[in-house]
Design an enzyme around this catalytic site. Structure first.
Site, PDB file in Angstrom:
ATOM      1  N   GLY A   1       0.885  -1.114  -0.032  1.00  0.00           N
ATOM      2  CA  GLY A   1       0.066  -0.048   0.061  1.00  0.00           C
ATOM      3  C   GLY A   1       1.091   1.392   0.002  1.00  0.00           C
ATOM      4  N   ARG A   2       0.270   2.358   0.607  1.00  0.00           N
ATOM      5  CA  ARG A   2       1.087   3.769   0.569  1.00  0.00           C
ATOM      6  C   ARG A   2       2.258   3.517   1.268  1.00  0.00           C
ATOM      7  NH1 ARG A   2      -4.231   4.899   1.789  1.00  0.00           N
ATOM      8  NH2 ARG A   2      -5.542   5.931   0.583  1.00  0.00           N
TER       9      ARG A   2
ATOM     10  N   SER B   1       0.902  -8.646  -2.376  1.00  0.00           N
ATOM     11  CA  SER B   1      -0.024  -7.946  -1.846  1.00  0.00           C
ATOM     12  C   SER B   1      -1.608  -8.968  -2.458  1.00  0.00           C
ATOM     13  CB  SER B   1      -0.231  -6.503  -2.414  1.00  0.00           C
ATOM     14  OG  SER B   1       0.730  -5.804  -1.646  1.00  0.00           O
ATOM     15  N   ARG B   2      -2.479  -8.479  -1.878  1.00  0.00           N
ATOM     16  CA  ARG B   2      -3.725  -9.685  -2.186  1.00  0.00           C
ATOM     17  C   ARG B   2      -4.665  -8.936  -3.290  1.00  0.00           C
ATOM     18  NH1 ARG B   2      -6.487 -10.268   3.961  1.00  0.00           N
ATOM     19  NH2 ARG B   2      -4.721 -11.825   4.716  1.00  0.00           N
TER      20      ARG B   2
ATOM     21  N   THR C   1       6.225  -2.445  11.319  1.00  0.00           N
ATOM     22  CA  THR C   1       5.868  -0.888  11.561  1.00  0.00           C
ATOM     23  C   THR C   1       4.278  -1.009  11.390  1.00  0.00           C
ATOM     24  OG1 THR C   1       6.273  -0.006   9.417  1.00  0.00           O
ATOM     25  CG2 THR C   1       8.009  -0.153  11.182  1.00  0.00           C
TER      26      THR C   1
ATOM     27  N   ARG D   1       1.035  -3.657  12.676  1.00  0.00           N
ATOM     28  CA  ARG D   1       0.176  -3.859  13.742  1.00  0.00           C
ATOM     29  C   ARG D   1       0.840  -5.283  14.324  1.00  0.00           C
ATOM     30  NH1 ARG D   1      -1.167   0.365  13.432  1.00  0.00           N
ATOM     31  NH2 ARG D   1      -3.291   1.284  13.528  1.00  0.00           N
TER      32      ARG D   1
ATOM     33  N   GLU E   1      -0.233  -4.262  23.160  1.00  0.00           N
ATOM     34  CA  GLU E   1       0.573  -3.110  23.653  1.00  0.00           C
ATOM     35  C   GLU E   1      -0.313  -2.307  24.815  1.00  0.00           C
ATOM     36  OE1 GLU E   1       0.785  -0.132  20.413  1.00  0.00           O
ATOM     37  OE2 GLU E   1       1.782  -1.726  19.175  1.00  0.00           O
TER      38      GLU E   1
ATOM     39  N   HIS F   1       5.673   1.980  19.440  1.00  0.00           N
ATOM     40  CA  HIS F   1       4.867   2.463  18.456  1.00  0.00           C
ATOM     41  C   HIS F   1       5.006   3.932  18.142  1.00  0.00           C
ATOM     42  CE1 HIS F   1       0.459   1.610  17.090  1.00  0.00           C
ATOM     43  NE2 HIS F   1       1.209   2.309  16.240  1.00  0.00           N
ATOM     44  N   ILE F   2       6.082   4.297  17.481  1.00  0.00           N
ATOM     45  CA  ILE F   2       6.490   5.705  17.213  1.00  0.00           C
ATOM     46  C   ILE F   2       6.492   5.784  15.582  1.00  0.00           C
ATOM     47  CG2 ILE F   2       7.699   6.394  19.344  1.00  0.00           C
ATOM     48  CD1 ILE F   2      10.377   5.730  17.814  1.00  0.00           C
TER      49      ILE F   2
END
Length: 321
Positions: free
Chosen positions: A158-159, A180-181, A238, A240, A269, A287-288
């Site tokens: 993705g992006r 990718s799907r 980066t 989930r 988390e 998570h930054i």
């Protein structure tokens, strides 16, 4: 007619909070105390709209709680919306928005930082230095892995995945493969699209995850997938935390099956498994991925754009449901 009442679940950058005050009757969270489930349920009964973050869990039980619900829109501060049960939200007539695009560059930058940290053994070598155990320069000390000519496997083009691939190819001379799907491209760099995830894992020197969590993606990188990776490869996440079986990853790192990893996200988390904390060959961040002043402000502004558009009856910039 009084302005809509907005409840904000976490402390936001000052320019965002100032704009909220100008546009709405707003209840902010100055001490940044996370909302409990009960507090989220209560907020839904008292706010016309909510601005939440990815740490706020809106499951079916909360969204379908008994009593009059006043909230009509939840503006999520983040791209991923796996913290919200979208089916339940849609059934309740709730509008859900997110904040895509504005965090692409910051997260891709951090993905590259983790790739470098893992392949150059930065966390391990810094820890030795800080403990006072570094004695002198050694020609064979702390040898890592160069990126030039190596293959970066992107899972989820993705992006953010594309932005990471572009940085890796043009900045570091890496070859790009991806899975990718749905069909992707064309790109302004050469990229080999692979229909098989396991094939991608087998040919990649570094694997970087860039896809939503939850649903069928939860546990996508299991012990079986980790075993399919090239021996001595690196894993970076980066996206989930629930994408990866953390116990299996720790085992692969401990046994030397993988050379290293870089993680910015975790399944539960803020809990980080002890098995990962004790390993020298993994870089762990809290998570930054989007944590720059510019990006977090832009995310907040986009969330406010969505709220203003909703209550003005205009088209929403980034509606999810």
């Amino acid at each position: 007619m009084s302005p809509p009442r907005i409840i904000v679940t976490r402390k936001l950058p000052k320019p965002v909070e100032d704009r909220l005050r100008d546009s709405f009757i707003v209840a902010l969270n100055p001490d940044d105390t996370p909302f409990t489930s009960d507090r989220l349920t209560l907020a839904l009964k008292h706010a016309d709209g909510m601005l939440c973050t990815v740490t706020d869990l809106f499951d079916e039980e909360i969204l379908s709680a008994e009593g009059r619900r006043r909230t009509r829109i939840i503006a999520n501060f983040g791209v991923g919306v796996n913290n919200i049960d979208l089916d339940a939200a849609e059934a309740q007539g709730l509008t859900i928005t997110n904040t895509p695009d504005v965090l692409t560059d910051a997260t891709a930058d951090l993905a590259m930082a983790l790739i470098l940290a893992a392949t150059r053994r930065m966390t391990e070598s810094e820890a030795i230095l800080r403990r006072g155990e570094w004695k002198q320069f050694a020609p064979t000390g702390f040898l890592g892995t160069g990126l030039q000519g190596k293959t970066l496997g992107i899972v989820g083009m993705g992006r953010i995945g594309e932005a990471t691939a572009r940085r890796a190819h043009f900045g570091f001379g890496m070859k790009i493969a991806y899975h990718s799907r749905s069909p992707k491209g064309p790109f302004d760099f050469p990229a080999d699209g692979l229909t098989s995830l396991k094939r991608l894992l087998a040919v990649s020197d570094v694997v970087s995850l860039h896809l939503p969590g939850g649903g069928s993606n939860s546990g996508l990188i299991s012990a079986e997938e980790l075993a399919a990776m090239k021996p001595g490869a690196y894993l970076v996440n980066t996206a989930r935390g629930d994408l990866v079986n953390e116990a299996a990853l720790a085992h692969a790192l401990r046994e030397g099956r993988l050379a290293g990893a870089g993680l910015d996200v975790f399944a539960e988390e803020p809990h980080v498994p002890e098995a990962l904390l004790t390993l020298p060959n993994v870089t762990l961040l809290p998570h930054i991925g989007s944590a720059t002043v510019e990006t977090r402000t832009a995310m907040g502004m986009l969330a406010v754009d969505n709220l203003e558009a909703f209550f003005d009856g205009r088209e929403l910039p980034s509606k999810v449901v």
